[in-house]
Write a protein that holds these residues in place. Structure first.
Motif, PDB file in Angstrom:
ATOM      1  N   HIS A 264       7.924  -4.386  -3.231  1.00 26.96           N
ATOM      2  CA  HIS A 264       6.665  -4.479  -3.978  1.00 26.96           C
ATOM      3  C   HIS A 264       6.756  -5.577  -5.038  1.00 26.96           C
ATOM      4  N   LEU A 265       7.886  -5.629  -5.721  1.00 23.40           N
ATOM      5  CA  LEU A 265       8.072  -6.626  -6.774  1.00 23.40           C
ATOM      6  C   LEU A 265       8.138  -8.031  -6.200  1.00 23.40           C
ATOM      7  N   ARG A 266       8.842  -8.186  -5.093  1.00 24.25           N
ATOM      8  CA  ARG A 266       8.961  -9.515  -4.480  1.00 24.25           C
ATOM      9  C   ARG A 266       7.602 -10.046  -4.060  1.00 24.25           C
ATOM     10  N   HIS A 267       6.817  -9.210  -3.386  1.00 24.96           N
ATOM     11  CA  HIS A 267       5.491  -9.650  -2.942  1.00 24.96           C
ATOM     12  C   HIS A 267       4.569  -9.871  -4.139  1.00 24.96           C
ATOM     13  N   GLY A 268       4.689  -9.005  -5.151  1.00 26.67           N
ATOM     14  CA  GLY A 268       3.835  -9.154  -6.327  1.00 26.67           C
ATOM     15  C   GLY A 268       4.130 -10.429  -7.094  1.00 26.67           C
TER      16      GLY A 268
ATOM     17  N   ARG B 154       0.825  -1.207   0.000  1.00 26.36           N
ATOM     18  CA  ARG B 154       0.000   0.000   0.000  1.00 26.36           C
ATOM     19  C   ARG B 154       0.857   1.253   0.000  1.00 26.36           C
ATOM     20  N   TRP B 155       1.694   1.421   1.031  1.00 26.42           N
ATOM     21  CA  TRP B 155       2.503   2.628   1.139  1.00 26.42           C
ATOM     22  C   TRP B 155       3.649   2.612   0.145  1.00 26.42           C
ATOM     23  N   GLY B 156       4.144   1.425  -0.173  1.00 25.04           N
ATOM     24  CA  GLY B 156       5.178   1.350  -1.198  1.00 25.04           C
ATOM     25  C   GLY B 156       4.674   1.840  -2.533  1.00 25.04           C
ATOM     26  N   GLY B 157       3.417   1.512  -2.860  1.00 20.81           N
ATOM     27  CA  GLY B 157       2.832   1.979  -4.109  1.00 20.81           C
ATOM     28  C   GLY B 157       2.722   3.496  -4.148  1.00 20.81           C
ATOM     29  N   VAL B 158       2.379   4.119  -3.014  1.00 15.68           N
ATOM     30  CA  VAL B 158       2.278   5.575  -2.958  1.00 15.68           C
ATOM     31  C   VAL B 158       3.647   6.216  -3.166  1.00 15.68           C
ATOM     32  N   ILE B 159       4.670   5.672  -2.481  1.00 16.87           N
ATOM     33  CA  ILE B 159       6.025   6.220  -2.614  1.00 16.87           C
ATOM     34  C   ILE B 159       6.522   6.056  -4.044  1.00 16.87           C
ATOM     35  N   ILE B 160       6.265   4.897  -4.641  1.00 22.86           N
ATOM     36  CA  ILE B 160       6.697   4.652  -6.010  1.00 22.86           C
ATOM     37  C   ILE B 160       6.020   5.621  -6.975  1.00 22.86           C
ATOM     38  N   PHE B 161       4.743   5.896  -6.733  1.00 20.23           N
ATOM     39  CA  PHE B 161       3.999   6.809  -7.611  1.00 20.23           C
ATOM     40  C   PHE B 161       4.638   8.192  -7.624  1.00 20.23           C
ATOM     41  N   PHE B 162       4.925   8.765  -6.440  1.00 20.66           N
ATOM     42  CA  PHE B 162       5.540  10.082  -6.375  1.00 20.66           C
ATOM     43  C   PHE B 162       6.984  10.049  -6.881  1.00 20.66           C
TER      44      PHE B 162
ATOM     45  N   SER C  11      12.958   4.660  -2.397  1.00 19.84           N
ATOM     46  CA  SER C  11      11.973   4.326  -3.425  1.00 19.84           C
ATOM     47  C   SER C  11      12.319   3.016  -4.120  1.00 19.84           C
ATOM     48  N   VAL C  12      13.584   2.825  -4.441  1.00 15.96           N
ATOM     49  CA  VAL C  12      13.996   1.589  -5.120  1.00 15.96           C
ATOM     50  C   VAL C  12      13.827   0.380  -4.203  1.00 15.96           C
ATOM     51  N   VAL C  13      14.129   0.540  -2.928  1.00 17.73           N
ATOM     52  CA  VAL C  13      13.911  -0.559  -1.976  1.00 17.73           C
ATOM     53  C   VAL C  13      12.430  -0.907  -1.921  1.00 17.73           C
ATOM     54  N   MET C  14      11.574   0.103  -1.929  1.00 16.61           N
ATOM     55  CA  MET C  14      10.127  -0.135  -1.951  1.00 16.61           C
ATOM     56  C   MET C  14       9.718  -0.855  -3.228  1.00 16.61           C
ATOM     57  N   VAL C  15      10.333  -0.479  -4.352  1.00 17.92           N
ATOM     58  CA  VAL C  15      10.052  -1.176  -5.604  1.00 17.92           C
ATOM     59  C   VAL C  15      10.433  -2.650  -5.489  1.00 17.92           C
ATOM     60  N   GLY C  16      11.590  -2.920  -4.879  1.00 20.63           N
ATOM     61  CA  GLY C  16      12.023  -4.304  -4.703  1.00 20.63           C
ATOM     62  C   GLY C  16      11.079  -5.114  -3.827  1.00 20.63           C
TER      63      GLY C  16
END
Length: 245
Positions: free
Chosen positions: A196-200, A136-144, A189-194
């Motif tokens: 997010h990607l792992r869980h996805g 949830r919050w990772g998606g928000v951070i990635i968006f900005f 942001s990149v850590v959040m992408v990682g």
């Protein structure tokens, strides 16, 4: 004088006016939305791999990196206009991101409506709660982050060198040591992408029924996420610490 009542008419059955049938709203099934998430997610993963490979060319020098950036704008020419294929790819990427976000939001709302009343006593899984907050919050951070990244590297509005500078100069100026706070934001942001990607990836494998049959795929999902995360982090960190100038 006595009043007479016409009982025959009074006892006649009342004819009800038929109500108009309600229009049934067609809604996309949850399985279809999960399929959209999987396909759009795959498109985003392929983009990340290609983007990471392009970023790593910065270690080959300014000429190699600028040549790669120029090739992206000329590929397909003269069959396509200047920057034609790149524009098509960018439009497809926007559609994939929008479809991914829309599917995620709709599925999350349906899951919340399916259980409107919380249990009085519920054992909450820390892993599931952590994963939910990350997505949830990772998606928000990635968006900005994506918005700022476009303003910085693509349009040059937020870059010290501006739009007229070469891609190599914009990259180096964007992560110079004096702008360490930008590097920190990029790392987060990149850590959040990682994450997010792992869980996805793991969720997609579970949806496809491959998680139980092939447990090694969980390790593969974590490995792909780790490689992409490290690949995106080495460039800004190398610039910030003076390895690339």
């Amino acid at each position: 004088m006595t009043a007479t009542i016409d009982r025959g008419k009074a006892t006649e059955p009342v004819t009800q006016i038929p109500s108009r049938p309600r229009r049934s709203r067609r809604r996309v099934s949850s399985n279809s939305l999960k399929a959209v998430m999987a396909v759009s997610g795959a498109v985003l993963v392929f983009f990340l791999v290609a983007h990471m490979a392009g970023n790593l060319k910065i270690f080959a020098g300014a000429e190699s990196f600028n040549g790669y950036a120029a090739w992206l704008r000329e590929v397909g020419y003269p069959l396509l206009p200047h920057r034609g294929l790149l524009t098509i790819l960018e439009a497809g990427l926007v559609v994939a991101i929008a479809a991914h976000m829309y599917s995620a939001i709709v599925l999350a709302r349906r899951a919340a409506h399916a259980r409107p009343v919380k249990y009085a006593a519920r054992v909450k899984s820390r892993a599931n709660g952590y994963a939910t907050r990350t997505m949830r919050w990772g998606g928000v951070i990635i968006f900005f982050f994506v918005i700022y990244h476009l303003l910085d590297m693509t349009f040059g509005v937020a870059n010290p060198e501006g739009h007229d500078a070469t891609p190599f100069a914009r990259m180096v100026a964007g992560f110079e040591p004096a702008r360490w706070y930008i590097t920190v934001f990029y790392v987060i942001s990149v850590v959040m992408v990682g994450l997010h990607l792992r869980h996805g990836l793991w969720s997609a494998l579970q949806t496809l029924g491959l998680a139980r049959r092939y447990p090694v795929l969980k390790i593969s999902a974590a490995l792909v996420s780790a490689v992409l995360t490290i690949g995106f982090l080495v460039v800004p960190l190398a610039i910030t610490f003076g390895v690339v100038r």
